[in-house]
Design a protein around this motif. Structure first.
Motif, PDB file in Angstrom:
ATOM      1  N   ILE A   1     -14.095  -5.768  43.861  1.00  0.00           N
ATOM      2  CA  ILE A   1     -16.084  -5.343  44.072  1.00  0.00           C
ATOM      3  C   ILE A   1     -16.618  -6.738  44.056  1.00  0.00           C
ATOM      4  N   ARG A   2     -15.824  -7.712  42.640  1.00  0.00           N
ATOM      5  CA  ARG A   2     -16.413  -8.378  42.349  1.00  0.00           C
ATOM      6  C   ARG A   2     -16.335  -9.879  43.242  1.00  0.00           C
ATOM      7  N   THR A   3     -15.185 -10.372  43.719  1.00  0.00           N
ATOM      8  CA  THR A   3     -16.100 -10.594  45.058  1.00  0.00           C
ATOM      9  C   THR A   3     -16.749 -11.010  45.927  1.00  0.00           C
ATOM     10  N   ASP A   4     -17.075  -9.912  46.244  1.00  0.00           N
ATOM     11  CA  ASP A   4     -18.344  -9.412  47.415  1.00  0.00           C
ATOM     12  C   ASP A   4     -20.032  -9.455  47.134  1.00  0.00           C
ATOM     13  N   MET A   5     -19.511 -10.032  45.786  1.00  0.00           N
ATOM     14  CA  MET A   5     -20.851  -9.733  45.104  1.00  0.00           C
ATOM     15  C   MET A   5     -21.869 -10.949  45.867  1.00  0.00           C
ATOM     16  N   ASN A   6     -21.683 -11.906  45.460  1.00  0.00           N
ATOM     17  CA  ASN A   6     -22.143 -12.732  46.296  1.00  0.00           C
ATOM     18  C   ASN A   6     -22.503 -12.883  47.693  1.00  0.00           C
ATOM     19  N   ARG A   7     -21.290 -12.179  48.350  1.00  0.00           N
ATOM     20  CA  ARG A   7     -21.786 -12.219  50.198  1.00  0.00           C
ATOM     21  C   ARG A   7     -22.171 -11.541  50.427  1.00  0.00           C
ATOM     22  N   THR A   8     -22.805 -10.002  49.676  1.00  0.00           N
ATOM     23  CA  THR A   8     -23.796  -9.284  49.758  1.00  0.00           C
ATOM     24  C   THR A   8     -25.357  -9.418  49.567  1.00  0.00           C
ATOM     25  N   PHE A   9     -25.458  -9.882  51.329  1.00  0.00           N
ATOM     26  CA  PHE A   9     -27.117  -9.724  51.656  1.00  0.00           C
ATOM     27  C   PHE A   9     -27.912 -11.384  50.375  1.00  0.00           C
ATOM     28  N   PRO A  10     -26.506 -12.145  51.268  1.00  0.00           N
ATOM     29  CA  PRO A  10     -27.372 -13.905  50.751  1.00  0.00           C
ATOM     30  C   PRO A  10     -29.017 -14.286  50.693  1.00  0.00           C
ATOM     31  N   ASP A  11     -29.244 -13.330  51.830  1.00  0.00           N
ATOM     32  CA  ASP A  11     -30.630 -13.759  52.136  1.00  0.00           C
ATOM     33  C   ASP A  11     -31.909 -12.468  51.286  1.00  0.00           C
ATOM     34  N   ASN A  12     -31.200 -12.041  50.488  1.00  0.00           N
ATOM     35  CA  ASN A  12     -32.922 -11.419  49.834  1.00  0.00           C
ATOM     36  C   ASN A  12     -32.095 -11.453  48.883  1.00  0.00           C
ATOM     37  N   VAL A  13     -33.663 -11.916  48.032  1.00  0.00           N
ATOM     38  CA  VAL A  13     -33.911 -12.604  46.695  1.00  0.00           C
ATOM     39  C   VAL A  13     -33.658 -12.116  45.408  1.00  0.00           C
ATOM     40  N   ARG A  14     -33.017 -10.120  46.073  1.00  0.00           N
ATOM     41  CA  ARG A  14     -33.340  -9.844  44.708  1.00  0.00           C
ATOM     42  C   ARG A  14     -31.454  -9.800  44.044  1.00  0.00           C
ATOM     43  N   PHE A  15     -30.932 -10.190  44.873  1.00  0.00           N
ATOM     44  CA  PHE A  15     -29.458 -10.121  44.907  1.00  0.00           C
ATOM     45  C   PHE A  15     -28.807 -11.407  44.890  1.00  0.00           C
ATOM     46  N   ARG A  16     -29.954 -12.876  43.869  1.00  0.00           N
ATOM     47  CA  ARG A  16     -29.280 -14.028  44.053  1.00  0.00           C
ATOM     48  C   ARG A  16     -29.054 -13.881  42.431  1.00  0.00           C
ATOM     49  N   LYS A  17     -27.862 -14.686  42.074  1.00  0.00           N
ATOM     50  CA  LYS A  17     -27.888 -14.815  40.681  1.00  0.00           C
ATOM     51  C   LYS A  17     -29.209 -15.658  40.529  1.00  0.00           C
ATOM     52  N   GLY A  18     -30.224 -15.307  39.131  1.00  0.00           N
ATOM     53  CA  GLY A  18     -31.082 -16.012  38.585  1.00  0.00           C
ATOM     54  C   GLY A  18     -31.715 -15.149  38.612  1.00  0.00           C
ATOM     55  N   SER A  19     -32.711 -14.265  39.846  1.00  0.00           N
ATOM     56  CA  SER A  19     -33.367 -13.328  40.259  1.00  0.00           C
ATOM     57  C   SER A  19     -33.390 -12.509  38.792  1.00  0.00           C
ATOM     58  N   ASP A  20     -34.713 -12.033  38.871  1.00  0.00           N
ATOM     59  CA  ASP A  20     -35.236 -11.292  37.216  1.00  0.00           C
ATOM     60  C   ASP A  20     -35.570  -9.779  37.858  1.00  0.00           C
ATOM     61  N   PRO A  21     -35.192  -9.053  37.917  1.00  0.00           N
ATOM     62  CA  PRO A  21     -33.723  -8.250  37.593  1.00  0.00           C
ATOM     63  C   PRO A  21     -32.925  -8.751  38.698  1.00  0.00           C
ATOM     64  N   CYS A  22     -31.795  -9.133  38.721  1.00  0.00           N
ATOM     65  CA  CYS A  22     -30.913  -9.088  39.770  1.00  0.00           C
ATOM     66  C   CYS A  22     -30.059  -8.002  39.644  1.00  0.00           C
ATOM     67  N   LEU A  23     -29.958  -7.830  41.979  1.00  0.00           N
ATOM     68  CA  LEU A  23     -29.470  -6.712  41.750  1.00  0.00           C
ATOM     69  C   LEU A  23     -28.153  -5.979  41.929  1.00  0.00           C
ATOM     70  N   GLN A  24     -27.353  -7.401  41.620  1.00  0.00           N
ATOM     71  CA  GLN A  24     -26.000  -7.612  41.835  1.00  0.00           C
ATOM     72  C   GLN A  24     -24.655  -6.343  41.079  1.00  0.00           C
ATOM     73  N   ARG A  25     -25.906  -6.711  39.317  1.00  0.00           N
ATOM     74  CA  ARG A  25     -24.707  -6.327  38.899  1.00  0.00           C
ATOM     75  C   ARG A  25     -25.524  -4.772  39.027  1.00  0.00           C
ATOM     76  N   THR A  26     -26.163  -4.039  39.238  1.00  0.00           N
ATOM     77  CA  THR A  26     -26.072  -2.856  39.889  1.00  0.00           C
ATOM     78  C   THR A  26     -25.516  -2.327  41.036  1.00  0.00           C
ATOM     79  N   LEU A  27     -25.703  -2.920  41.646  1.00  0.00           N
ATOM     80  CA  LEU A  27     -24.194  -3.100  43.049  1.00  0.00           C
ATOM     81  C   LEU A  27     -22.803  -2.714  42.297  1.00  0.00           C
TER      82      LEU A  27
END
Length: 430
Positions: free
Chosen positions: A117-143
């Motif tokens: 799961i962790r491997t796919d985090m950065n490859r999930t919706f790279p064109d969505n600002v809410r899934f990027r590291k540094g966004s507040d909140p970052c939806l990667q953790r939720t996903l």
């Protein structure tokens, strides 16, 4: 010059990032979108008023012909999570299992599941600002939490690429981890059984059924595919695995999902047939396998799919999937599940057990090895027999022996940063 001025004016008025957080691509037609959305906004306003009246009082969602008609015309974003939860049964499951989601997150560790799961985090919706590291909140953790909890909940599925895109959309709509988890369970566990299991029998069967529907309703397209020996999995696997995510525009996908949660998988066939029928002439221009694959990629873009309201009207109006074939695929799924149950691969809640088996991958093909020996061969033979019955129901005897049990390769047109859905499968070890 005048048209260029209009285009620039539209670009200035339409936000570069849509309401779901996706950046619009460089070649996005702002002028065409603005023209569409100005008309669609009036439809949304009318529908929102009617939905507010229908849902007045805040009670439970009761299925009815009125609700079905309303859903087919689109669920407003502000009501979408509630409606999806109600019609899919997810709300009932969540209410009956308070605290269960949090319990899953606090349970035992599974390093292989977590790493996949962790491997796919950065490859999930790279064109969505809410899934990027540094966004507040970052939806990667939720996903990550939703996928991890589901991997623990459904041991037979664990995690399969493609589920990250589906869970991501659910999070964007519901804005709730727990609701997204239960909606994912409704899709993977009940609405689309065996789409994401290691054998992917449900997925393979439904793609075979689409091929038969095309053969019946659009024989010229079927003949083109046959003449090049091209399996449907090569051109539509992403449609099925990702449920049109990253295939069709966001709002169009959500309109499809409105019906998916309420009516089940038949909407997938409706949408697929509508795309192929609308662009039949374009597809028939293809002269090679790469050309066919490119045509199938082209037909998922343009104004026809962007204008989601008229697109969905077309999907429900024509072409209508043959009820006989849809009954046949449901029968085949039942046969497959019974075969699995007899082989001891289903536990009482319908999920596939892993206690005596593991999985390994050869290339992009997910294979299953079992201490019971012939289990996998038996279930795949059952699926193949079911597909043969579909041919017989259509009055055909030329069943292509192993077509239905071929593992779906990645779509030839896939070009994202993700290696593609369905190529990695990590069941949770028991």
């Amino acid at each position: 010059m005048e048209s260029a001025g209009r285009a620039q004016a539209a670009r200035d008025r339409v936000p570069r990032i849509d309401e779901y957080g996706f950046e619009r691509p460089e070649d996005f037609d702002y002028a065409a979108y603005e023209e569409f959305f100005s008309a669609y906004l009036a439809i949304l306003t009318r529908r929102a008023i009617k939905w507010s009246r229908l849902l007045k009082g805040g009670g439970g969602i009761q299925k009815s012909m009125t609700l079905k008609r309303y859903i087919r015309k689109g669920v407003p974003l502000e009501h979408r999570a509630r409606v999806w939860m109600g019609v899919s049964g997810a709300q009932a499951q969540m209410d009956q299992n308070p605290g269960y989601y949090r319990h899953l997150l606090q349970g035992e560790r599974d390093d292989s599941l977590e790493e996949a799961i962790r491997t796919d985090m950065n490859r999930t919706f790279p064109d969505n600002v809410r899934f990027r590291k540094g966004s507040d909140p970052c939806l990667q953790r939720t996903l990550y939490n939703v996928l991890l909890a589901y991997g623990h909940h459904n041991r037979g599925v664990g995690y399969c690429q493609g589920m990250n895109f589906i869970a991501g959309y659910l999070i964007l709509v519901t804005r709730s981890e727990e609701e997204s988890f239960w909606l994912l369970d409704a899709l993977v566990g009940r609405i689309l059984p065996d789409y994401y299991s290691p054998s992917m029998l449900g997925l393979k069967t439904d793609q075979e059924v689409l091929g038969e529907l095309v053969r019946t309703k659009l024989p010229a397209v079927a003949a083109l595919m046959d003449s090049h020996g091209l399996l449907w999995t090569l051109v539509v696997s992403r449609w099925f695995i990702c449920l049109f995510v990253d295939v069709l525009p966001v709002e169009t996908v959500l309109r499809v999902w409105d019906c998916l949660f309420n009516e089940g998988s038949k909407i997938i066939f409706r949408v697929a047939l509508t795309l192929i029928k609308q662009h039949q002439a374009l597809i028939l221009e293809a002269t090679s396998v790469p050309d066919i694959c490119e045509k199938f990629k082209e037909i998922t873009g343009g104004s026809f799919v962007t204008e989601c309201h008229t697109f969905m009207q077309s999907a429900h109006r024509r072409p209508r999937p043959a009820s006989e074939l849809l009954r046949a695929v449901r029968t085949n799924r039942a046969h497959t599940r019974r075969a699995k149950a007899k082989s001891g691969l289903l536990c009482s809640n319908g999920h596939r057990q892993q206690s005596e088996e593991g999985t390994h991958r050869t290339g992009e093909t997910v294979q299953t090895t079992s201490a019971k020996g012939s289990t996998s061969r038996h279930t795949e033979a059952t699926a193949q027999q079911g597909a043969k019955e579909l041919h017989l129901k259509m009055g055909r005897a030329d069943f292509p022996g192993g077509a239905v049990v071929e593992s779906p390769p990645a779509s030839a047109g896939d070009t994202g940063s993700s290696p593609g859905p369905g190529r990695s499968h990590v069941p949770r070890s028991s």
